[in-house]
Scaffold this active site. Structure first.
Site, PDB file in Angstrom:
ATOM      1  N   LYS A  35     -25.644   3.474  11.832  1.00  0.00           N
ATOM      2  CA  LYS A  35     -24.410   3.308  12.610  1.00  0.00           C
ATOM      3  C   LYS A  35     -24.352   4.308  13.762  1.00  0.00           C
ATOM      4  O   LYS A  35     -23.947   3.965  14.876  1.00  0.00           O
ATOM      5  CB  LYS A  35     -23.190   3.471  11.707  1.00  0.00           C
ATOM      6  CG  LYS A  35     -23.008   2.353  10.703  1.00  0.00           C
ATOM      7  CD  LYS A  35     -21.751   2.564   9.872  1.00  0.00           C
ATOM      8  CE  LYS A  35     -21.557   1.429   8.872  1.00  0.00           C
ATOM      9  NZ  LYS A  35     -20.330   1.605   8.069  1.00  0.00           N
ATOM     10  N   THR A  86     -11.552   2.861   1.677  1.00  0.00           N
ATOM     11  CA  THR A  86     -10.876   3.183   0.418  1.00  0.00           C
ATOM     12  C   THR A  86     -11.013   1.968  -0.492  1.00  0.00           C
ATOM     13  O   THR A  86     -10.052   1.232  -0.717  1.00  0.00           O
ATOM     14  CB  THR A  86      -9.393   3.529   0.637  1.00  0.00           C
ATOM     15  OG1 THR A  86      -8.759   2.456   1.376  1.00  0.00           O
ATOM     16  CG2 THR A  86      -9.245   4.816   1.434  1.00  0.00           C
ATOM     17  N   GLU A 157      -8.621  -8.613  11.590  1.00  0.00           N
ATOM     18  CA  GLU A 157     -10.002  -8.897  11.956  1.00  0.00           C
ATOM     19  C   GLU A 157     -10.061 -10.184  12.781  1.00  0.00           C
ATOM     20  O   GLU A 157      -9.431 -11.178  12.456  1.00  0.00           O
ATOM     21  CB  GLU A 157     -10.866  -9.022  10.702  1.00  0.00           C
ATOM     22  CG  GLU A 157     -10.982  -7.703   9.966  1.00  0.00           C
ATOM     23  CD  GLU A 157     -11.961  -7.778   8.807  1.00  0.00           C
ATOM     24  OE1 GLU A 157     -13.140  -8.042   9.044  1.00  0.00           O
ATOM     25  OE2 GLU A 157     -11.509  -7.553   7.676  1.00  0.00           O
ATOM     26  N   LYS A 206       1.632   0.083   4.829  1.00  0.00           N
ATOM     27  CA  LYS A 206       0.534  -0.877   4.831  1.00  0.00           C
ATOM     28  C   LYS A 206       0.602  -1.773   3.592  1.00  0.00           C
ATOM     29  O   LYS A 206       0.327  -2.976   3.657  1.00  0.00           O
ATOM     30  CB  LYS A 206      -0.798  -0.126   4.882  1.00  0.00           C
ATOM     31  CG  LYS A 206      -2.022  -1.015   5.087  1.00  0.00           C
ATOM     32  CD  LYS A 206      -2.088  -1.541   6.513  1.00  0.00           C
ATOM     33  CE  LYS A 206      -3.357  -2.370   6.713  1.00  0.00           C
ATOM     34  NZ  LYS A 206      -4.555  -1.524   6.827  1.00  0.00           N
ATOM     35  N   GLY A 261      -8.087 -13.995   2.137  1.00  0.00           N
ATOM     36  CA  GLY A 261      -9.240 -13.202   1.725  1.00  0.00           C
ATOM     37  C   GLY A 261      -9.366 -11.987   2.616  1.00  0.00           C
ATOM     38  O   GLY A 261      -8.388 -11.525   3.201  1.00  0.00           O
ATOM     39  N   CYS A 264      -8.430  -6.523   3.378  1.00  0.00           N
ATOM     40  CA  CYS A 264      -7.115  -5.861   3.313  1.00  0.00           C
ATOM     41  C   CYS A 264      -6.155  -6.490   2.301  1.00  0.00           C
ATOM     42  O   CYS A 264      -5.673  -5.807   1.400  1.00  0.00           O
ATOM     43  CB  CYS A 264      -6.474  -5.859   4.700  1.00  0.00           C
ATOM     44  SG  CYS A 264      -7.300  -4.802   5.894  1.00  0.00           S
TER      45      CYS A 264
END
Length: 432
Positions: A35, A86, A157, A206, A261, A264
Site C-alpha cells: 500500500k 475495526t 462506498e 455511526k 451488505g 459497515c
C-alpha cells in the site's frame, strides 16, 4: 497544515487524497509495504470513483507521501488521523487492536514533541474508545501534550469522494474546544453544518446511523414482499411514502430489492446489537434486522432456483455498484448456495475484475472465495450470450444498456435497475 493519516485502506485512502487535494501536506502511514508503494507511485490503494485521479494529481504536486515509519509521520505533522480497521469478532464485538496499536506508536512518537498534537479517530469505534486511546498515548508519551478527538466518517462506498466534499454535516467530538476548532479548520473548503459535541456522543453516532440505515433497507424489503403478494407496485408505494420529508426520510435506502451488505452496515449493526445485549437491554427490533436481511437473501436464492435454466450469469458481485468491496456481499452468499445446488455460474463485475488484477482486492478473493475468482469474466457480451438466466445484482448503467431488448433470456433483477425493463415479459423483480 501538515497531516498524517494512519491506515491506507478505504477511508484512509479517500482521506489522504481529499485532504491533499485541499492543499494540505499529507503523509500516509501503513504497515503494508504494498500500500505504501502504491501511494508513493501515485496510485490509489482502492477502487473508488475519482480517487485514482486525485491520488495521481496530488502525488505529482508533491502533496502526499506514504511511509512505514510512524515516527517520521508524527514528527512532520500537527494532526494525525486514525483510519485503521475495526473488524468484527465471532461474537459481534469490534476488534480495536489496530486502534490501540497505533495509539502506542503515536505515544512513542510524540514523547519528545513539544508542539501540541491532535489525534482524530475516524475509524468506527465504540463509546469510550477515544478515552482509552488517550490513556495509552499518555502512558507511552509520559505527558499530555495532545488531544484525542472523534471525527466519524459517513462515506458510502462508490460515492465516497462526493460524500467527502458534500457531507450532510461535519461531526467532531471533543471536550477540548480549542483542539476541536483547530481540527475543523482542515475542512475549511467544505461548506456544511459543523457540530462539535461530546466525544462519546460522536462515537456512538455511526452505530445509530448505520443501524437505522440497515433498518430502512429491511423495512422497505418487507413492504415490497407484502406489496408483491397484493399485486401492488412497491416502488410506487414507497415513492409516495418518501414524499414526507419532514420525518427525516432518506429515499436512498427506501427501495425494495436485494439485501444490504458491505463492511459497515452488517458490522455496525452487529456491534450495536451486542452493545444492547451487554447492557441487558431488550431491543427486539434492532436484534431482528439482520434476520429480515437473511430472509431477503434466501428469497433471492429461491427465486433464482425456481427457474429451469442451469446456466446463470451474474451481473455484479460486489455489495453495490461503483465499488470492488466483496465483504458481506449478499451476491457472494447467493452464488455459493447456487453452486451447491449444481448451477453453472459466470460472473461479470468490472470493479472486482479490475481490483483482482491490480491486487487491491486480490488478497480477500484469494483467502475467502478463491473459487469465485475463476468464475469471473471480463466479457459482458459473452456472459449474456452463454447464460440462460441473467441476475442483475448491482445497479451499473452498462447493464441497462445491454439488457434492454434482450428477450430470449430470463432476467431476474435484484436492484430494480431501470423501470423500462418492467415491460419485458422475461423480466422478474425480487420485491415488485
Amino acid at each position: 497544515m501538515n497531516i498524517s493519516v494512519f491506515g491506507l485502506g478505504y477511508v484512509g485512502c479517500v482521506s489522504l487524497g481529499c485532504l491533499a487535494q485541499s492543499g494540505h501536506k499529507v503523509i500516509g502511514v501503513d504497515p503494508n509495504k504494498t500500500k505504501v508503494d502504491q501511494i508513493n507511485s501515485g496510485k490509489a490503494t482502492i477502487v473508488e470513483k475519482d480517487i485514482d485521479e486525485i491520488i495521481k494529481k496530488t502525488f505529482e504536486a508533491g502533496n502526499i507521501e506514504a511511509t512505514l515509519d510512524y515516527g517520521h509521520a508524527i514528527k512532520n505533522s500537527e494532526i494525525s488521523i486514525i483510519c485503521v480497521g475495526t473488524p468484527s469478532s465471532s461474537t459481534g464485538h469490534l476488534n480495536f487492536d489496530y486502534i490501540f496499536g497505533v495509539s502506542e506508536q503515536i505515544g512513542d512518537a510524540i514523547k519528545n514533541k513539544k508542539v501540541h498534537h491532535i489525534i482524530a479517530i475516524r475509524s468506527t469505534v465504540m463509546p469510550g474508545t477515544c478515552e482509552k486511546a488517550s490513556d495509552i498515548i499518555s502512558k507511552r508519551s509520559g505527558g499530555n501534550n495532545f488531544t484525542v478527538i472523534s471525527n466519524p466518517e459517513f462515506l458510502r462506498e462508490g460515492t465516497a469522494v462526493n460524500d467527502y466534499y458534500n457531507p450532510p454535516l461535519l461531526l467532531v467530538g471533543s471536550e477540548n474546544k480549542e483542539a476541536a476548532e483547530k481540527y475543523v479548520s482542515i475542512y475549511s473548503n467544505i461548506k456544511t453544518k459543523v457540530i462539535i459535541t461530546k466525544t462519546r456522543v460522536a462515537e456512538v453516532m455511526k452505530y445509530i446511523n448505520n443501524s437505522y440505515h440497515a433498518l430502512k433497507i429491511s423495512f422497505a424489503n418487507e413492504v415490497g414482499n407484502i406489496c408483491e403478494k397484493l399485486d401492488i407496485d412497491s416502488h410506487e408505494a414507497m415513492k409516495i411514502f418518501c414524499e414526507d420529508k419532514q420525518l427525516n426520510i432518506s429515499p436512498y435506502y427506501f427501495k425494495p430489492g436485494f439485501a444490504y451488505g458491505g463492511s459497515c452496515l452488517p458490522k455496525d449493526l452487529k456491534a450495536f446489537q451486542r452493545l444492547a445485549s451487554d447492557l441487558y437491554i431488550d431491543a427486539p427490533l434492532i436484534q431482528s434486522i439482520d434476520k429480515s436481511n437473511d430472509n431477503q437473501i434466501k428469497k433471492a436464492i429461491d427465486l433464482i432456483s425456481s427457474n429451469t435454466g442451469k446456466k446463470i450469469g451474474f451481473l455484479g458481485l460486489s455489495f453495490k455498484e461503483g465499488t470492488d468491496d466483496l465483504r458481506n456481499s449478499p451476491s457472494v452468499t447467493v452464488i455459493e448456495s447456487l453452486l451447491g445446488k449444481g448451477f453453472e455460474i459466470s460472473i461479470y463485475d468490472k470493479n472486482v475484475h479490475l481490483s483482482h488484477l491490480t491486487g487491491t482486492n486480490k488478497s480477500f478473493i484469494e483467502q475467502h472465495i478463491p473459487h469465485l475468482s475463476k468464475l469471473l469474466t471480463a466479457d459482458l457480451d459473452e456472459l449474456i450470450n452463454n447464460s440462460e438466466v441473467l441476475v442483475v445484482a448491482t445497479k451499473e448503467t452498462e447493464f441497462t444498456e445491454k439488457l434492454t431488448g434482450v428477450r430470449n433470456k430470463v432476467i431476474i433483477d435484484l436492484v430494480r435497475i431501470n423501470d423500462n425493463l418492467l415491460e419485458q415479459e422475461n423480466y422478474t423483480g425480487i420485491a415488485w
